[in-house]
Write a protein that holds these residues in place. Sequence first.
Motif, PDB file in Angstrom:
ATOM      1  N   LEU A   1       0.829  -1.210   0.000  1.00  0.00           N
ATOM      2  CA  LEU A   1       0.000   0.000   0.000  1.00  0.00           C
ATOM      3  C   LEU A   1       0.863   1.260   0.000  1.00  0.00           C
ATOM      4  CD1 LEU A   1      -2.781  -1.050   2.557  1.00  0.00           C
ATOM      5  CD2 LEU A   1      -3.073  -0.704   0.090  1.00  0.00           C
ATOM      6  N   ILE A   2       1.962   1.235   0.745  1.00  0.00           N
ATOM      7  CA  ILE A   2       2.874   2.385   0.772  1.00  0.00           C
ATOM      8  C   ILE A   2       3.455   2.619  -0.623  1.00  0.00           C
ATOM      9  CG2 ILE A   2       5.074   3.265   1.672  1.00  0.00           C
ATOM     10  CD1 ILE A   2       4.455   1.708   4.274  1.00  0.00           C
ATOM     11  N   GLU A   3       3.913   1.547  -1.242  1.00  0.00           N
ATOM     12  CA  GLU A   3       4.521   1.667  -2.574  1.00  0.00           C
ATOM     13  C   GLU A   3       3.492   2.096  -3.616  1.00  0.00           C
ATOM     14  OE1 GLU A   3       6.391  -2.154  -3.029  1.00  0.00           O
ATOM     15  OE2 GLU A   3       8.309  -1.394  -2.254  1.00  0.00           O
ATOM     16  N   ALA A   4       2.247   1.602  -3.481  1.00  0.00           N
ATOM     17  CA  ALA A   4       1.189   1.988  -4.415  1.00  0.00           C
ATOM     18  C   ALA A   4       0.871   3.477  -4.302  1.00  0.00           C
ATOM     19  CB  ALA A   4      -0.068   1.160  -4.157  1.00  0.00           C
ATOM     20  N   ALA A   5       1.094   4.028  -3.099  1.00  0.00           N
ATOM     21  CA  ALA A   5       0.830   5.458  -2.877  1.00  0.00           C
ATOM     22  C   ALA A   5       2.045   6.326  -3.180  1.00  0.00           C
ATOM     23  CB  ALA A   5       0.382   5.680  -1.436  1.00  0.00           C
ATOM     24  N   GLY A   6       3.117   5.717  -3.701  1.00  0.00           N
ATOM     25  CA  GLY A   6       4.286   6.479  -4.117  1.00  0.00           C
ATOM     26  C   GLY A   6       5.415   6.533  -3.112  1.00  0.00           C
ATOM     27  N   GLY A   7       5.294   5.790  -2.007  1.00  0.00           N
ATOM     28  CA  GLY A   7       6.347   5.778  -1.001  1.00  0.00           C
ATOM     29  C   GLY A   7       7.364   4.681  -1.251  1.00  0.00           C
ATOM     30  N   ARG A   8       8.411   4.688  -0.435  1.00  0.00           N
ATOM     31  CA  ARG A   8       9.472   3.689  -0.546  1.00  0.00           C
ATOM     32  C   ARG A   8       9.465   2.842   0.726  1.00  0.00           C
ATOM     33  NH1 ARG A   8      15.861   5.179  -0.284  1.00  0.00           N
ATOM     34  NH2 ARG A   8      16.710   3.063  -0.388  1.00  0.00           N
ATOM     35  N   ALA A   9       9.263   1.552   0.578  1.00  0.00           N
ATOM     36  CA  ALA A   9       9.145   0.687   1.750  1.00  0.00           C
ATOM     37  C   ALA A   9       9.699  -0.691   1.455  1.00  0.00           C
ATOM     38  CB  ALA A   9       7.679   0.576   2.178  1.00  0.00           C
ATOM     39  N   GLU A  10      10.112  -1.381   2.522  1.00  0.00           N
ATOM     40  CA  GLU A  10      10.622  -2.743   2.412  1.00  0.00           C
ATOM     41  C   GLU A  10      10.000  -3.603   3.510  1.00  0.00           C
ATOM     42  OE1 GLU A  10      14.885  -2.960   2.404  1.00  0.00           O
ATOM     43  OE2 GLU A  10      15.125  -1.206   1.094  1.00  0.00           O
ATOM     44  N   TYR A  11       9.606  -4.802   3.142  1.00  0.00           N
ATOM     45  CA  TYR A  11       9.107  -5.770   4.115  1.00  0.00           C
ATOM     46  C   TYR A  11      10.172  -6.819   4.354  1.00  0.00           C
ATOM     47  CZ  TYR A  11       6.733 -10.015   5.742  1.00  0.00           C
ATOM     48  OH  TYR A  11       6.388 -11.160   6.422  1.00  0.00           O
ATOM     49  N   ILE A  12      10.632  -6.909   5.594  1.00  0.00           N
ATOM     50  CA  ILE A  12      11.618  -7.913   6.004  1.00  0.00           C
ATOM     51  C   ILE A  12      11.049  -8.592   7.247  1.00  0.00           C
ATOM     52  CG2 ILE A  12      14.001  -8.313   6.740  1.00  0.00           C
ATOM     53  CD1 ILE A  12      14.762  -5.697   5.307  1.00  0.00           C
ATOM     54  N   PRO A  13      10.612  -9.849   7.157  1.00  0.00           N
ATOM     55  CA  PRO A  13       9.840 -10.480   8.236  1.00  0.00           C
ATOM     56  C   PRO A  13      10.474 -10.405   9.617  1.00  0.00           C
ATOM     57  CG  PRO A  13       9.822 -11.854   6.272  1.00  0.00           C
ATOM     58  CD  PRO A  13      10.785 -10.745   6.002  1.00  0.00           C
ATOM     59  N   ALA A  14      11.767 -10.729   9.739  1.00  0.00           N
ATOM     60  CA  ALA A  14      12.410 -10.796  11.053  1.00  0.00           C
ATOM     61  C   ALA A  14      12.981  -9.443  11.463  1.00  0.00           C
ATOM     62  CB  ALA A  14      13.511 -11.846  11.052  1.00  0.00           C
ATOM     63  N   ARG A  15      12.748  -9.038  12.702  1.00  0.00           N
ATOM     64  CA  ARG A  15      13.246  -7.751  13.178  1.00  0.00           C
ATOM     65  C   ARG A  15      14.769  -7.668  13.115  1.00  0.00           C
ATOM     66  NH1 ARG A  15      11.533  -5.734  19.104  1.00  0.00           N
ATOM     67  NH2 ARG A  15      13.383  -6.856  19.815  1.00  0.00           N
ATOM     68  N   GLU A  16      15.448  -8.738  13.451  1.00  0.00           N
ATOM     69  CA  GLU A  16      16.915  -8.738  13.424  1.00  0.00           C
ATOM     70  C   GLU A  16      17.429  -8.454  12.021  1.00  0.00           C
ATOM     71  OE1 GLU A  16      14.987 -11.088  14.670  1.00  0.00           O
ATOM     72  OE2 GLU A  16      15.275 -10.638  16.812  1.00  0.00           O
ATOM     73  N   ASP A  17      16.752  -9.006  11.006  1.00  0.00           N
ATOM     74  CA  ASP A  17      17.159  -8.764   9.620  1.00  0.00           C
ATOM     75  C   ASP A  17      16.874  -7.320   9.203  1.00  0.00           C
ATOM     76  OD1 ASP A  17      18.009 -11.389   9.447  1.00  0.00           O
ATOM     77  OD2 ASP A  17      16.111 -12.110   8.614  1.00  0.00           O
TER      78      ASP A  17
END
Length: 473
Positions: free
Chosen positions: A420-436
């Motif tokens: 949704l962030i990327e669809a709205a023109g933002g830059r985001a990354e999903y990385i499941p583990a917090r340590e990663d």
Amino acid sequence: MTAPTHDLTARPWFFCGIGGSGMLPLALILKGLGAQVAGSDRSRDQGRSAEKFAWLEREGFHLFPQDGSGVTSAEQVLVASAAVEDSVPEVVRAKDLGCERMSRAQLLAALFNAAQRGIAVGGTSGKSTVTGMIGWILTATGRDPTIMNGAVMKNLRAPDAPFASARVGQGAVFVSEVDESDGSIALYRPEVAVLGNVSLDHKSLEELRALFGDFLATAKVAVINFDDPESAALAGRASTVLGFGIESADAAIGVEPGSVVQRADAIKARVIDRRDGSTHPLTLRQPGRHNLYNALAALAGCAALGVPLEEAVAALGGFEGLARRFDIIGTSPSGVTMIDDFGHNPDKVSATLSTLKAHPGRVIAFFQPHGYGPLRQMGAELAQVFARLLGPQDVVLLCDPVYFGGTVDRSQGSARIVDLIEAAGGRAEYIPAREDCGARIVELAQPGDRVVVMGARDDTLTTFAEGLLAKLG
């Protein structure tokens, strides 16, 4: 505190989830009043937040595994939130023994309503900060209040009290934040009701208008943000109103036009008391326009209790803030600043990001959602906030939501929000583990960047932020 609290302190208490941000201050207040208090916590059993539980034991709290072994007598009162399942061993054991059960809100309301004078702080965002500010003003001006807060108050923190989210005073005033998310705000009978803002969070706006309107109607004096349309619209529900605001000329406690000066680490303004025309210079150590609103709410709340504005403004200049509220952990030798923040709903995240973007430097925002349910409800609005407020050079990283067990639906998580962030023109990354995510932040960070760690319901986020800062060194 007044005599009715005797009935509360005469019986032994057992807190299920004693380390939680809502439970811990209540346990501290009860014990400070002389009650016998024990408890358990799933976090302790899982080895998280060991420092906190070690401190509680040093303070004389009896802690048990969350296996029911601490509930031993029908005389005990079990304190457990409404969300605690009936299958939890303490709940099963308490039911077998016939123990009385109270929710966190019921206990807080009983303590609050027993006080001679109560000031309750409500609103979607800023409750803990305003409560801390009011508590500090009353403490610094010699009024010796009892304070119930959902966050650690830095002014009250000490080597022997590292988790100072409560204070037990001998004065007449009890100051507390009150929660609308579970409807428990209806339990309180304040002399002064403070309403900072009304916006979408856990309930619909229609439900919030009813709850906050009733809250204002119960008080002798309602302190209302006249700059917030939803709050101002409820003024008619109150018998006596004391308004505050930056823009509104009708606010009794306001700001002299043109006097606001924002810095990266502070905000300055001249506070005007329109009741007598006096002005008072304020330098607040907490940056951001939202914190100026918090300050005005606190000043107006204290004015409603009879504290002279000049005294209150002077005291507020010494307010050190709350842990995890735009808490600057430090700056690495390479010039990367680390900020620990409680932002978890659209309003709070917007306030934090707006404060950061008012000053130069790239923002790397790490966001850990505080649950799958809240993410489903407010995820789309959160995505819009990230996309709108962060620029093309900024980035937001999301890990999986907080999950400590249970039967919650986990079918929709952080990946949807990143889309949704990327669809709205933002830059985001999903990385499941917090340590990663942490490793990715270390990889991305450059001199001059501000890294903000945001999320709720997880004490280890501060440790995570501190660890990141050390790695950036």
